[in-house]
Write an enzyme that holds these catalytic residues in place. Structure first.
Site, PDB file in Angstrom:
ATOM      1  N   GLU A 214      53.367  51.201  46.476  1.00  0.00           N
ATOM      2  CA  GLU A 214      54.345  50.317  45.821  1.00  0.00           C
ATOM      3  C   GLU A 214      54.448  50.805  44.383  1.00  0.00           C
ATOM      4  O   GLU A 214      53.589  50.520  43.561  1.00  0.00           O
ATOM      5  CB  GLU A 214      53.848  48.858  45.876  1.00  0.00           C
ATOM      6  CG  GLU A 214      53.735  48.297  47.284  1.00  0.00           C
ATOM      7  CD  GLU A 214      55.073  47.868  47.868  1.00  0.00           C
ATOM      8  OE1 GLU A 214      56.026  47.650  47.095  1.00  0.00           O
ATOM      9  OE2 GLU A 214      55.175  47.765  49.095  1.00  0.00           O
ATOM     10  N   CYS A 248      57.923  45.612  37.637  1.00  0.00           N
ATOM     11  CA  CYS A 248      58.380  46.825  38.328  1.00  0.00           C
ATOM     12  C   CYS A 248      59.844  46.734  38.732  1.00  0.00           C
ATOM     13  O   CYS A 248      60.524  47.746  38.798  1.00  0.00           O
ATOM     14  CB  CYS A 248      57.509  47.082  39.547  1.00  0.00           C
ATOM     15  SG  CYS A 248      57.413  45.648  40.635  1.00  0.00           S
TER      16      CYS A 248
HETATM   17  P1  NAD Z   1      48.897  52.699  36.959  1.00  0.00           P
HETATM   18  O1  NAD Z   1      49.432  53.592  38.004  1.00  0.00           O
HETATM   19  O2  NAD Z   1      48.548  53.269  35.637  1.00  0.00           O
HETATM   20  O3  NAD Z   1      47.553  51.961  37.478  1.00  0.00           O
HETATM   21  C1  NAD Z   1      47.491  51.297  38.706  1.00  0.00           C
HETATM   22  C2  NAD Z   1      46.058  51.311  39.222  1.00  0.00           C
HETATM   23  O4  NAD Z   1      45.648  52.657  39.399  1.00  0.00           O
HETATM   24  C3  NAD Z   1      45.030  50.666  38.295  1.00  0.00           C
HETATM   25  O5  NAD Z   1      44.137  49.916  39.072  1.00  0.00           O
HETATM   26  C4  NAD Z   1      44.345  51.861  37.651  1.00  0.00           C
HETATM   27  O6  NAD Z   1      42.984  51.603  37.351  1.00  0.00           O
HETATM   28  C5  NAD Z   1      44.443  52.925  38.712  1.00  0.00           C
HETATM   29  N1  NAD Z   1      44.545  54.273  38.130  1.00  0.00           N
HETATM   30  C6  NAD Z   1      45.151  54.619  36.955  1.00  0.00           C
HETATM   31  N2  NAD Z   1      45.068  55.949  36.765  1.00  0.00           N
HETATM   32  C7  NAD Z   1      44.415  56.444  37.837  1.00  0.00           C
HETATM   33  C8  NAD Z   1      44.017  57.770  38.220  1.00  0.00           C
HETATM   34  N3  NAD Z   1      44.289  58.837  37.445  1.00  0.00           N
HETATM   35  N4  NAD Z   1      43.361  57.927  39.381  1.00  0.00           N
HETATM   36  C9  NAD Z   1      43.082  56.872  40.173  1.00  0.00           C
HETATM   37  N5  NAD Z   1      43.420  55.598  39.863  1.00  0.00           N
HETATM   38  C10 NAD Z   1      44.089  55.377  38.704  1.00  0.00           C
HETATM   39  O7  NAD Z   1      49.971  51.519  36.841  1.00  0.00           O
HETATM   40  P2  NAD Z   1      49.972  50.304  35.836  1.00  0.00           P
HETATM   41  O8  NAD Z   1      50.210  50.822  34.468  1.00  0.00           O
HETATM   42  O9  NAD Z   1      48.790  49.424  36.074  1.00  0.00           O
HETATM   43  O10 NAD Z   1      51.259  49.508  36.348  1.00  0.00           O
HETATM   44  C11 NAD Z   1      52.546  49.836  35.941  1.00  0.00           C
HETATM   45  C12 NAD Z   1      53.284  50.657  36.977  1.00  0.00           C
HETATM   46  O11 NAD Z   1      53.189  50.042  38.244  1.00  0.00           O
HETATM   47  C13 NAD Z   1      54.770  50.750  36.693  1.00  0.00           C
HETATM   48  O12 NAD Z   1      55.234  52.036  37.021  1.00  0.00           O
HETATM   49  C14 NAD Z   1      55.372  49.715  37.630  1.00  0.00           C
HETATM   50  O13 NAD Z   1      56.722  49.923  37.931  1.00  0.00           O
HETATM   51  C15 NAD Z   1      54.485  49.857  38.812  1.00  0.00           C
HETATM   52  N6  NAD Z   1      54.474  48.642  39.617  1.00  0.00           N
HETATM   53  C16 NAD Z   1      54.999  48.645  40.861  1.00  0.00           C
HETATM   54  C17 NAD Z   1      55.016  47.481  41.611  1.00  0.00           C
HETATM   55  C18 NAD Z   1      55.582  47.413  42.990  1.00  0.00           C
HETATM   56  O14 NAD Z   1      55.362  46.416  43.655  1.00  0.00           O
HETATM   57  N7  NAD Z   1      56.285  48.423  43.449  1.00  0.00           N
HETATM   58  C19 NAD Z   1      54.475  46.319  41.074  1.00  0.00           C
HETATM   59  C20 NAD Z   1      53.929  46.359  39.805  1.00  0.00           C
HETATM   60  C21 NAD Z   1      53.921  47.531  39.086  1.00  0.00           C
END
Ligand code: NAD
Length: 465
Positions: A214, A248
């Site tokens: 997602e 998002c």
């Molecule tokens: P992110 O991808 O930075 O982090 C998400 C999760 O991944 C966190 O738990 C984080 O600890 C982990 N993570 C981060 N870097 C990582 C790595 N290198 N390796 C493994 N795990 C890692 O996202 P965010 O900043 O928390 O959220 C914002 C993003 O999420 C935006 O792009 C937004 O559009 C998207 N989003 C999508 C939805 C959806 O339902 N489609 C919902 C909410 C947010």
């Protein structure tokens, strides 16, 4: 059973439980544990509101609506329909299947990993967990390190409701996530950015774990020449500034028909003034999750201004809070035109020919959401037919998320697979084909291929075409 003290221990505990889970975690048990989860969440509402307030100043009303209520609705909807979702589905007989009975059975995938983001930290950890449990799986949940108060509370709620062999929370950031991703989970449900989505999918490839991703992206909004501008401004303001724009499916940028541009900006300005009168310090507006994120969003505004953008509504900044900001005169060289904004800043572009808007949308990666405000059904149809996105809102924003009977998910860069309701249940289920022989005629064409068998094969060929 005590909570395991390391990631491998948490994984191994759930692994050892898989056989038992398959035998005992049926409809009644799933219902029971979901009911207990609902009661626990109800009992802890004040704590949930306080945690989100501490993490990024999320207004209590927004927490109730977009974190607590959404999850409770998910549970309620699941409890109401779970028996039907779990029921094996008979499929229409085919000629080749004559003499057999065929059905699809929904089997738990097994050991699941749920990685959640920070922007709706409660909803996006428990929402997938509800589907995961409904489908009969075990889960390790890794909430985001960026919202520590909510993550700790998620851990407490899970520990109060679930035995650790069924669900455990592992708190932490990239190191913990990386360690988890190296383990052979059966399914990984990830919510977050497209960039980390790629890391997750690459890790899943190593063990061939199935994934639901997602993700996010730049969701466009179109205001047509015949749109109800007052309504459009209300919905756009709601979609863009709820949760401080850190959504998002928030409208990322907006195309308004030139003939309505001035009117729309005036209406949007009036809407902002009435809903968020105190700008960045408004109690109705969440702040940015941390200073780095506030700097990033504010940097996009400064960059656009330096390159000639007009400041149609000056949101201003106060610490980590940024007020609703509207920019005009956007050009492709501005950073704001490239990145997902993820903050309360709306760039507005005028257009006179819908084809140029469609061309711009299709030139970018497919977004998670697309919004169009118009009365002209042909225009709406044209945009629907000629673009792609995870979901679409027509004359509204955001509400497609909370419709229990719609799939929620992206497409390519904005995600793979679906969540919510029955779609979430299926994401966490293996659809297993089961074909039972009753009086199948297929053995008539088994070898040796004598003259009689060859003639029969000829008949079969003619019949099947
Ligand atoms: P992110 O991808 O930075 O982090 C998400 C999760 O991944 C966190 O738990 C984080 O600890 C982990 N993570 C981060 N870097 C990582 C790595 N290198 N390796 C493994 N795990 C890692 O996202 P965010 O900043 O928390 O959220 C914002 C993003 O999420 C935006 O792009 C937004 O559009 C998207 N989003 C999508 C939805 C959806 O339902 N489609 C919902 C909410 C947010």
């Amino acid at each position: 059973m005590s909570i395991p003290n390391s990631i491998p221990a948490a994984f191994d505990l759930q692994l050892a439980y898989q056989h038992q889970r398959r035998k005992t975690f049926g409809y009644a048990q799933r219902r029971d544990v979901l009911r207990r989860l609902s009661a626990e969440i109800r009992a802890r509402e004040p704590q949930i509101i306080a945690a989100l307030q501490a993490d990024f100043g999320k207004p209590a009303s927004e927490t109730i609506l977009s974190e607590i209520l959404v999850v409770q609705q998910d549970i309620k909807h699941t409890l109401r329909h779970l028996r039907r979702w779990m029921r094996p589905r008979r499929v229409v007989p085919t000629l080749i299947g004559f003499g057999t009975s065929a059905r699809v059975e929904y089997q738990a995938r097994g050991q699941c990993l749920i990685i959640a983001p920070w922007n709706y930290p409660f909803n996006l950890a428990f929402g997938p967990l509800v589907s995961c449990i409904a489908a009969g799986n075990s889960a390790i949940v890794k909430p985001s390190e960026m919202t520590p108060a909510t993550s700790a509370l998620i851990g407490e709620i899970v520990a109060a409701v679930f035995p650790p062999e069924l669900v455990t929370v592992i708190e932490g950031g990239i190191p913990e996530s990386t360690e988890l991703l190296a383990l052979p989970f059966d399914h990984i449900f990830f919510t977050g950015s497209p960039a980390v989505g790629q890391i997750v999918m690459a890790a899943a490839a190593k063990t061939l774990a199935s994934v639901t991703l997602e993700l996010g992206g730049k969701s466009p909004t179109i205001i047509g020449p015949d749109a109800d501008i007052k309504q459009a401004a209300k919905w756009v303001a709601f979609g863009k500034f709820s949760n401080g724009g850190q959504t998002c499916i928030a409208p990322d940028h907006l195309y308004v028909h030139e003939t309505r541009r001035a009117e729309f900006i005036t209406e949007l300005g009036a809407r902002i003034a009435s809903a968020y009168a105190d700008g960045p310090t408004s109690p109705h507006l969440a702040r940015m999750v941390n200073a780095a994120h506030a700097d990033r969003v504010w940097g996009l505004v400064q960059d656009a201004r330096a390159k000639g953008a007009a400041l149609d509504v000056d949101g201003m900044r106060a610490g980590d809070a940024i007020g609703p900001t509207v920019l005009g005169g956007i050009t492709p060289d501005m950073d704001i035109d490239g990145a997902e904004i993820f903050g309360p800043v709306l760039p507005i572009m005028g257009y006179s020919d819908i084809d140029t808007v469609i061309a711009q949308i299709t030139a970018r990666p497919k977004p998670l959401a697309l919004y169009i405000f118009a009365q002209d059904k042909a225009l709406v149809r044209r945009v629907l037919d000629q673009t792609s996105s995870g979901g679409v809102g027509v004359n509204l924003t955001m509400a497609q998320y909370s419709h229990n009977n719609l799939p929620f998910g992206g497409v390519n860069n904005s995600g793979i697979g679906n969540a919510h309701g029955m779609y979430g249940f299926r994401a966490f289920s293996h659809e297993r084909a089961v074909l039972r022989n009753r009086f199948s005629l297929i053995p008539l064409i088994f070898p040796p291929y004598t003259g009689r068998v060859r003639r029969l094969i000829g008949v079969v060929r003619r019949v099947l075409g």
